[in-house]
Design a protein around this motif. Structure first.
Motif, PDB file in Angstrom:
ATOM      1  N   LYS A 269       0.846  -1.193   0.000  1.00 45.62           N
ATOM      2  CA  LYS A 269       0.000   0.000   0.000  1.00 45.62           C
ATOM      3  C   LYS A 269       0.879   1.240   0.000  1.00 45.62           C
ATOM      4  N   PHE A 270       0.597   2.169  -0.892  1.00 46.81           N
ATOM      5  CA  PHE A 270       1.380   3.397  -0.938  1.00 46.81           C
ATOM      6  C   PHE A 270       0.510   4.647  -0.892  1.00 46.81           C
ATOM      7  N   HIS A 271      -0.827   4.479  -0.901  1.00 47.55           N
ATOM      8  CA  HIS A 271      -1.706   5.637  -0.811  1.00 47.55           C
ATOM      9  C   HIS A 271      -1.743   6.162   0.619  1.00 47.55           C
ATOM     10  N   THR A 272      -1.906   7.459   0.745  1.00 46.54           N
ATOM     11  CA  THR A 272      -2.042   8.068   2.069  1.00 46.54           C
ATOM     12  C   THR A 272      -3.483   8.396   2.393  1.00 46.54           C
ATOM     13  N   ASN A 273      -4.349   8.355   1.392  1.00 50.41           N
ATOM     14  CA  ASN A 273      -5.784   8.598   1.583  1.00 50.41           C
ATOM     15  C   ASN A 273      -6.560   7.381   1.107  1.00 50.41           C
ATOM     16  N   ILE A 274      -7.802   7.301   1.529  1.00 56.28           N
ATOM     17  CA  ILE A 274      -8.688   6.229   1.084  1.00 56.28           C
ATOM     18  C   ILE A 274      -8.987   6.438  -0.400  1.00 56.28           C
ATOM     19  N   VAL A 275      -8.823   5.370  -1.199  1.00 54.78           N
ATOM     20  CA  VAL A 275      -9.031   5.452  -2.644  1.00 54.78           C
ATOM     21  C   VAL A 275     -10.002   4.360  -3.101  1.00 54.78           C
ATOM     22  N   PRO A 276     -10.776   4.639  -4.158  1.00 52.86           N
ATOM     23  CA  PRO A 276     -11.653   3.607  -4.719  1.00 52.86           C
ATOM     24  C   PRO A 276     -10.831   2.503  -5.372  1.00 52.86           C
ATOM     25  N   ARG A 277     -11.324   1.275  -5.269  1.00 53.34           N
ATOM     26  CA  ARG A 277     -10.634   0.119  -5.846  1.00 53.34           C
ATOM     27  C   ARG A 277     -11.278  -0.352  -7.144  1.00 53.34           C
ATOM     28  N   ILE A 278     -12.223   0.376  -7.661  1.00 53.99           N
ATOM     29  CA  ILE A 278     -13.015  -0.115  -8.790  1.00 53.99           C
ATOM     30  C   ILE A 278     -12.577   0.470 -10.128  1.00 53.99           C
ATOM     31  N   GLY A 279     -11.287   0.688 -10.305  1.00 51.72           N
ATOM     32  CA  GLY A 279     -10.773   1.218 -11.563  1.00 51.72           C
ATOM     33  C   GLY A 279     -10.971   0.284 -12.746  1.00 51.72           C
ATOM     34  N   GLY A 280     -11.117  -1.011 -12.478  1.00 54.44           N
ATOM     35  CA  GLY A 280     -11.366  -1.959 -13.561  1.00 54.44           C
ATOM     36  C   GLY A 280     -12.671  -1.698 -14.288  1.00 54.44           C
ATOM     37  N   VAL A 281     -13.609  -1.043 -13.610  1.00 57.82           N
ATOM     38  CA  VAL A 281     -14.872  -0.689 -14.252  1.00 57.82           C
ATOM     39  C   VAL A 281     -14.608   0.266 -15.417  1.00 57.82           C
ATOM     40  N   SER A 282     -13.702   1.199 -15.229  1.00 57.94           N
ATOM     41  CA  SER A 282     -13.359   2.142 -16.307  1.00 57.94           C
ATOM     42  C   SER A 282     -12.734   1.421 -17.495  1.00 57.94           C
ATOM     43  N   ILE A 283     -11.894   0.452 -17.220  1.00 57.47           N
ATOM     44  CA  ILE A 283     -11.269  -0.318 -18.296  1.00 57.47           C
ATOM     45  C   ILE A 283     -12.326  -1.116 -19.053  1.00 57.47           C
ATOM     46  N   ALA A 284     -13.237  -1.743 -18.328  1.00 54.57           N
ATOM     47  CA  ALA A 284     -14.308  -2.509 -18.970  1.00 54.57           C
ATOM     48  C   ALA A 284     -15.199  -1.603 -19.812  1.00 54.57           C
ATOM     49  N   ILE A 285     -15.498  -0.416 -19.320  1.00 52.27           N
ATOM     50  CA  ILE A 285     -16.306   0.530 -20.090  1.00 52.27           C
ATOM     51  C   ILE A 285     -15.574   0.935 -21.364  1.00 52.27           C
ATOM     52  N   GLY A 286     -14.277   1.144 -21.276  1.00 52.42           N
ATOM     53  CA  GLY A 286     -13.497   1.486 -22.463  1.00 52.42           C
ATOM     54  C   GLY A 286     -13.516   0.386 -23.509  1.00 52.42           C
ATOM     55  N   LEU A 287     -13.310  -0.848 -23.075  1.00 54.31           N
ATOM     56  CA  LEU A 287     -13.348  -1.973 -24.021  1.00 54.31           C
ATOM     57  C   LEU A 287     -14.727  -2.127 -24.652  1.00 54.31           C
ATOM     58  N   PHE A 288     -15.752  -2.027 -23.819  1.00 52.94           N
ATOM     59  CA  PHE A 288     -17.124  -2.180 -24.302  1.00 52.94           C
ATOM     60  C   PHE A 288     -17.470  -1.070 -25.297  1.00 52.94           C
ATOM     61  N   SER A 289     -17.083   0.164 -24.993  1.00 52.63           N
ATOM     62  CA  SER A 289     -17.411   1.267 -25.899  1.00 52.63           C
ATOM     63  C   SER A 289     -16.654   1.148 -27.222  1.00 52.63           C
ATOM     64  N   ALA A 290     -15.410   0.667 -27.185  1.00 58.00           N
ATOM     65  CA  ALA A 290     -14.660   0.492 -28.433  1.00 58.00           C
ATOM     66  C   ALA A 290     -15.337  -0.537 -29.322  1.00 58.00           C
ATOM     67  N   ILE A 291     -15.776  -1.627 -28.735  1.00 58.85           N
ATOM     68  CA  ILE A 291     -16.442  -2.662 -29.536  1.00 58.85           C
ATOM     69  C   ILE A 291     -17.792  -2.172 -30.026  1.00 58.85           C
ATOM     70  N   LEU A 292     -18.528  -1.436 -29.187  1.00 63.24           N
ATOM     71  CA  LEU A 292     -19.805  -0.865 -29.646  1.00 63.24           C
ATOM     72  C   LEU A 292     -19.585   0.131 -30.783  1.00 63.24           C
ATOM     73  N   PHE A 293     -18.553   0.936 -30.687  1.00 56.58           N
ATOM     74  CA  PHE A 293     -18.250   1.895 -31.743  1.00 56.58           C
ATOM     75  C   PHE A 293     -17.939   1.178 -33.053  1.00 56.58           C
ATOM     76  N   ARG A 294     -17.193   0.107 -32.965  1.00 55.14           N
ATOM     77  CA  ARG A 294     -16.874  -0.655 -34.180  1.00 55.14           C
ATOM     78  C   ARG A 294     -18.096  -1.373 -34.731  1.00 55.14           C
ATOM     79  N   LEU A 295     -18.997  -1.808 -33.840  1.00 51.86           N
ATOM     80  CA  LEU A 295     -20.236  -2.437 -34.305  1.00 51.86           C
ATOM     81  C   LEU A 295     -21.082  -1.445 -35.090  1.00 51.86           C
ATOM     82  N   LYS A 296     -21.086  -0.202 -34.631  1.00 50.17           N
ATOM     83  CA  LYS A 296     -21.897   0.821 -35.278  1.00 50.17           C
ATOM     84  C   LYS A 296     -21.338   1.219 -36.639  1.00 50.17           C
ATOM     85  N   ASN A 297     -20.020   1.304 -36.759  1.00 51.45           N
ATOM     86  CA  ASN A 297     -19.399   1.834 -37.966  1.00 51.45           C
ATOM     87  C   ASN A 297     -18.870   0.777 -38.931  1.00 51.45           C
ATOM     88  N   ALA A 298     -18.640  -0.408 -38.475  1.00 52.71           N
ATOM     89  CA  ALA A 298     -18.086  -1.442 -39.354  1.00 52.71           C
ATOM     90  C   ALA A 298     -18.418  -2.806 -38.764  1.00 52.71           C
TER      91      ALA A 298
END
Length: 123
Positions: free
Chosen positions: A39-68
């Motif tokens: 642990k190197f944080h000095t303040n309480i931090v959210p642990r759910i950063g993987g949600v952002s990664i999943a949203i990015g992957l999902f949106s990229a695939i949705l964008f490609r579905l729409k355009n190609a």
């Protein structure tokens, strides 16, 4: 190229929203144990950063579905990643999932990918 931009922007916005509204979800998603060896944080931090990664992957695939046409392998990859994402999110929220169980779910994802995506390595 545009799908990469869509992934970046959606992931970036999701990350900003997670940080901005952490007061709404930090009782579930925050890492309040700051004394661990890695642990190197000095303040309480959210642990759910993987949600952002999943949203990015999902949106990229949705964008490609729409355009190609999207290769079936990309959709299969996204579906096969659900067990790993689900166990990771569950561990982030409950902090009670063992390393062994997370490894088992990751192995399930790998086995699904090997079985469902017809890729071969030739020497």
């Amino acid at each position: 190229m545009f799908s990469l931009l869509a992934a970046f922007l959606s992931s970036f916005i999701a990350t900003l929203l997670i940080i901005r509204f952490k007061h709404l979800h930090e009782r579930f998603s925050a890492d309040s144990d700051l004394s661990g060896p890695q642990k190197f944080h000095t303040n309480i931090v959210p642990r759910i950063g993987g949600v952002s990664i999943a949203i990015g992957l999902f949106s990229a695939i949705l964008f490609r579905l729409k355009n190609a046409s999207v290769p079936m392998a990309e959709i299969t990859f996204l579906v096969c990643a659900i067990p790993t994402f689900a166990i990771g999110l569950t561990e982030d929220l409950t902090k009670k999932i063992s390393v062994r169980l997370r490894l088992i779910f990751t192995a399930i994802t790998a086995a699904l990918l090997v079985y469902l995506i017809p890729v071969q390595i030739w020497h």
